[in-house]
Design a protein around this motif. Structure first.
Motif, PDB file in Angstrom:
ATOM      1  N   PHE A  96       0.805  -1.222   0.000  1.00  0.00           N
ATOM      2  CA  PHE A  96       0.000   0.000   0.000  1.00  0.00           C
ATOM      3  C   PHE A  96       0.837   1.270   0.000  1.00  0.00           C
ATOM      4  CE2 PHE A  96      -2.710  -3.330   1.704  1.00  0.00           C
ATOM      5  CZ  PHE A  96      -3.898  -3.113   1.003  1.00  0.00           C
ATOM      6  N   GLY A  97       1.851   1.354   0.851  1.00  0.00           N
ATOM      7  CA  GLY A  97       2.693   2.532   0.888  1.00  0.00           C
ATOM      8  C   GLY A  97       2.827   3.110   2.279  1.00  0.00           C
ATOM      9  N   VAL A  98       3.152   4.408   2.323  1.00  0.00           N
ATOM     10  CA  VAL A  98       3.425   5.083   3.593  1.00  0.00           C
ATOM     11  C   VAL A  98       2.151   5.736   4.126  1.00  0.00           C
ATOM     12  CG1 VAL A  98       4.753   6.877   4.755  1.00  0.00           C
ATOM     13  CG2 VAL A  98       5.819   5.514   2.954  1.00  0.00           C
ATOM     14  N   PHE A  99       1.906   5.517   5.413  1.00  0.00           N
ATOM     15  CA  PHE A  99       0.795   6.144   6.125  1.00  0.00           C
ATOM     16  C   PHE A  99       1.371   6.951   7.285  1.00  0.00           C
ATOM     17  CE2 PHE A  99      -1.126   2.845   3.744  1.00  0.00           C
ATOM     18  CZ  PHE A  99      -2.477   3.137   3.598  1.00  0.00           C
ATOM     19  N   VAL A 100       0.658   8.015   7.672  1.00  0.00           N
ATOM     20  CA  VAL A 100       1.115   8.849   8.782  1.00  0.00           C
ATOM     21  C   VAL A 100      -0.011   9.028   9.785  1.00  0.00           C
ATOM     22  CG1 VAL A 100       0.503  11.017   7.620  1.00  0.00           C
ATOM     23  CG2 VAL A 100       2.237  11.028   9.421  1.00  0.00           C
ATOM     24  N   SER A 101       0.374   9.035  11.068  1.00  0.00           N
ATOM     25  CA  SER A 101      -0.540   9.363  12.155  1.00  0.00           C
ATOM     26  C   SER A 101       0.059  10.521  12.937  1.00  0.00           C
ATOM     27  CB  SER A 101      -0.734   8.170  13.086  1.00  0.00           C
ATOM     28  OG  SER A 101      -1.465   8.549  14.253  1.00  0.00           O
ATOM     29  N   THR A 102      -0.765  11.501  13.265  1.00  0.00           N
ATOM     30  CA  THR A 102      -0.305  12.632  14.072  1.00  0.00           C
ATOM     31  C   THR A 102      -0.929  12.638  15.457  1.00  0.00           C
ATOM     32  OG1 THR A 102      -2.019  14.062  13.120  1.00  0.00           O
ATOM     33  CG2 THR A 102       0.144  14.062  12.038  1.00  0.00           C
ATOM     34  N   ASP A 103      -1.624  11.548  15.798  1.00  0.00           N
ATOM     35  CA  ASP A 103      -2.258  11.453  17.113  1.00  0.00           C
ATOM     36  C   ASP A 103      -1.891  10.137  17.809  1.00  0.00           C
ATOM     37  OD1 ASP A 103      -3.704   9.676  15.568  1.00  0.00           O
ATOM     38  OD2 ASP A 103      -5.605  10.730  15.755  1.00  0.00           O
ATOM     39  N   ALA A 104      -0.593   9.802  17.717  1.00  0.00           N
ATOM     40  CA  ALA A 104      -0.046   8.633  18.422  1.00  0.00           C
ATOM     41  C   ALA A 104      -0.688   7.326  17.994  1.00  0.00           C
ATOM     42  CB  ALA A 104      -0.159   8.805  19.937  1.00  0.00           C
ATOM     43  N   GLY A 105      -1.015   7.206  16.707  1.00  0.00           N
ATOM     44  CA  GLY A 105      -1.488   5.940  16.178  1.00  0.00           C
ATOM     45  C   GLY A 105      -2.972   5.705  16.211  1.00  0.00           C
ATOM     46  N   GLU A 106      -3.733   6.700  16.644  1.00  0.00           N
ATOM     47  CA  GLU A 106      -5.182   6.516  16.710  1.00  0.00           C
ATOM     48  C   GLU A 106      -5.804   6.539  15.313  1.00  0.00           C
ATOM     49  OE1 GLU A 106      -7.031   5.801  19.332  1.00  0.00           O
ATOM     50  OE2 GLU A 106      -5.340   5.854  20.723  1.00  0.00           O
ATOM     51  N   THR A 107      -5.434   7.524  14.499  1.00  0.00           N
ATOM     52  CA  THR A 107      -5.950   7.627  13.138  1.00  0.00           C
ATOM     53  C   THR A 107      -4.778   7.779  12.177  1.00  0.00           C
ATOM     54  OG1 THR A 107      -6.184  10.042  13.266  1.00  0.00           O
ATOM     55  CG2 THR A 107      -8.087   8.703  13.923  1.00  0.00           C
ATOM     56  N   TRP A 108      -5.012   7.365  10.901  1.00  0.00           N
ATOM     57  CA  TRP A 108      -3.934   7.338   9.917  1.00  0.00           C
ATOM     58  C   TRP A 108      -4.407   7.916   8.593  1.00  0.00           C
ATOM     59  CZ3 TRP A 108       0.977   5.323  11.007  1.00  0.00           C
ATOM     60  CH2 TRP A 108       1.093   4.717  12.273  1.00  0.00           C
ATOM     61  N   GLU A 109      -3.460   8.505   7.861  1.00  0.00           N
ATOM     62  CA  GLU A 109      -3.725   9.058   6.538  1.00  0.00           C
ATOM     63  C   GLU A 109      -2.745   8.468   5.536  1.00  0.00           C
ATOM     64  OE1 GLU A 109      -3.114  13.270   4.137  1.00  0.00           O
ATOM     65  OE2 GLU A 109      -3.433  13.312   6.310  1.00  0.00           O
ATOM     66  N   ALA A 110      -3.239   8.038   4.374  1.00  0.00           N
ATOM     67  CA  ALA A 110      -2.379   7.510   3.317  1.00  0.00           C
ATOM     68  C   ALA A 110      -1.575   8.639   2.692  1.00  0.00           C
ATOM     69  CB  ALA A 110      -3.224   6.808   2.261  1.00  0.00           C
ATOM     70  N   ARG A 111      -0.289   8.385   2.471  1.00  0.00           N
ATOM     71  CA  ARG A 111       0.574   9.358   1.810  1.00  0.00           C
ATOM     72  C   ARG A 111       1.161   8.719   0.539  1.00  0.00           C
ATOM     73  NH1 ARG A 111       1.873  13.612   5.619  1.00  0.00           N
ATOM     74  NH2 ARG A 111      -0.161  14.138   6.510  1.00  0.00           N
ATOM     75  N   ALA A 112       2.445   8.423   0.500  1.00  0.00           N
ATOM     76  CA  ALA A 112       3.089   7.926  -0.719  1.00  0.00           C
ATOM     77  C   ALA A 112       2.651   6.498  -1.030  1.00  0.00           C
ATOM     78  CB  ALA A 112       4.607   7.986  -0.570  1.00  0.00           C
ATOM     79  N   GLY A 113       2.286   6.252  -2.286  1.00  0.00           N
ATOM     80  CA  GLY A 113       1.876   4.921  -2.703  1.00  0.00           C
ATOM     81  C   GLY A 113       3.060   4.029  -3.012  1.00  0.00           C
ATOM     82  N   ALA A 114       2.994   2.771  -2.626  1.00  0.00           N
ATOM     83  CA  ALA A 114       4.071   1.815  -2.863  1.00  0.00           C
ATOM     84  C   ALA A 114       4.282   1.612  -4.355  1.00  0.00           C
ATOM     85  CB  ALA A 114       3.757   0.484  -2.194  1.00  0.00           C
ATOM     86  N   GLY A 115       5.543   1.737  -4.787  1.00  0.00           N
ATOM     87  CA  GLY A 115       5.882   1.550  -6.188  1.00  0.00           C
ATOM     88  C   GLY A 115       5.545   2.742  -7.052  1.00  0.00           C
ATOM     89  N   GLN A 116       4.990   3.791  -6.474  1.00  0.00           N
ATOM     90  CA  GLN A 116       4.632   4.997  -7.220  1.00  0.00           C
ATOM     91  C   GLN A 116       5.544   6.147  -6.790  1.00  0.00           C
ATOM     92  OE1 GLN A 116       0.460   5.471  -6.386  1.00  0.00           O
ATOM     93  NE2 GLN A 116      -0.035   3.425  -7.077  1.00  0.00           N
ATOM     94  N   THR A 117       5.348   6.659  -5.586  1.00  0.00           N
ATOM     95  CA  THR A 117       6.208   7.735  -5.100  1.00  0.00           C
ATOM     96  C   THR A 117       7.202   7.259  -4.043  1.00  0.00           C
ATOM     97  OG1 THR A 117       4.428   8.360  -3.593  1.00  0.00           O
ATOM     98  CG2 THR A 117       4.612   9.603  -5.638  1.00  0.00           C
ATOM     99  N   VAL A 118       7.106   6.014  -3.630  1.00  0.00           N
ATOM    100  CA  VAL A 118       8.080   5.424  -2.715  1.00  0.00           C
ATOM    101  C   VAL A 118       8.283   3.973  -3.122  1.00  0.00           C
ATOM    102  CG1 VAL A 118       6.429   4.580  -0.970  1.00  0.00           C
ATOM    103  CG2 VAL A 118       8.727   5.273  -0.258  1.00  0.00           C
ATOM    104  N   GLY A 119       9.470   3.425  -2.862  1.00  0.00           N
ATOM    105  CA  GLY A 119       9.782   2.076  -3.286  1.00  0.00           C
ATOM    106  C   GLY A 119       8.856   1.037  -2.685  1.00  0.00           C
TER     107      GLY A 119
END
Length: 242
Positions: A96-119
């Motif tokens: 899937f790619g890179v996800f980020v959480s800014t609330d200590a892992g409670e919620t997550w947002e998709a960022r860079a897609g695997a094989g697209q903008t990140v390896g």
């Protein structure tokens, strides 16, 4: 005042109170943990891996499993935590790619897609100690890439395969990478890289971690051994140092 050092071995969490001279099992036995995101060994830390995502708010004394609905899988091959904002964490979810959480892992947002903008083979993530939006990602085939926009886009900065990334706790601009050609370092937060040299150790180097006072720890396999360098990676000896 000495601080605790924590690390993973065979999926379990270990803690040292004497700069790595001795280690005690701290938990997570039987888990397939691969990454440790910890900026404060006495506070908020995370472990992640194959079907593993757990959080501790007391330095690893107790853990709670996380299963956020906005992560598509818990097959997490790389994980990193921000030093300047410890509630900001990044996870590379396989397929899937890179996800980020800014609330200590409670919620997550998709960022860079695997094989697209990140390896798609990303195996290492590292957040700049002073800027939670600057992220390094490394893979065995895709090389080393850098993002300055919170893992939305990445730019390849070195083509060597990457197995491990670590930041110097005494110098926020210095980053060290264990790559397919040896130990490399950056003095500008991962923008440019130079060769330190191949580690002169028995066995296959698999991971490194920076410590205070110029120390770098290295784990090798076949045979399994912990090494330490006290000169930035130029020379190595079996740990603990004399």
């Amino acid at each position: 005042m000495r601080r605790s050092v924590i690390g993973l071995l065979l999926g379990a969490l270990y803690r040292s109170e004497d700069q790595g001279a001795s280690w005690d099992l701290a938990g997570l036995e039987g888990q397939d943990a691969m990454s440790l995101g910890a900026q404060d060994p006495d506070g908020l830390l995370f472990v992640a891996g194959h079907e593993v995502l757990q959080r501790s708010r007391d330095g690893g004394a107790t853990f709670e499993p996380l299963a956020p609905p906005d992560l598509p899988s818990l097959d997490i091959h790389a994980f990193a935590q921000s030093a300047s904002d410890p509630e900001t964490v990044y996870a590379f979810v396989v397929g899937f790619g890179v996800f980020v959480s800014t609330d200590a892992g409670e919620t997550w947002e998709a960022r860079a897609g695997a094989g697209q903008t990140v390896g798609a083979d990303t195996f290492a993530l590292l957040v700049d100690p002073e800027d939670p939006d600057v992220v390094l990602a490394g893979g065995g085939q895709s090389g080393l890439a850098r993002s300055a926009d919170g893992a939305r886009t990445f730019t390849v900065v070195d083509e060597a395969g990457v197995g491990s990334l670590t930041a110097d706790p005494d110098d926020p601009d210095r980053v060290v990478a264990l790559t397919s050609v040896g130990v490399q370092e950056s003095m500008d937060g991962g923008q440019t890289w130079s060769m330190v040299g191949p580690p002169d150790v028995a066995g296959q180097p698999v991971t490194i971690a920076a410590g205070t006072q110029g120390r770098i720890w290295l784990v090798a396999e076949e045979p399994r051994q912990l090494y330490v360098s006290t000169d930035g990676g130029s020379t190595w000896q079996t740990a603990p140092p004399a």
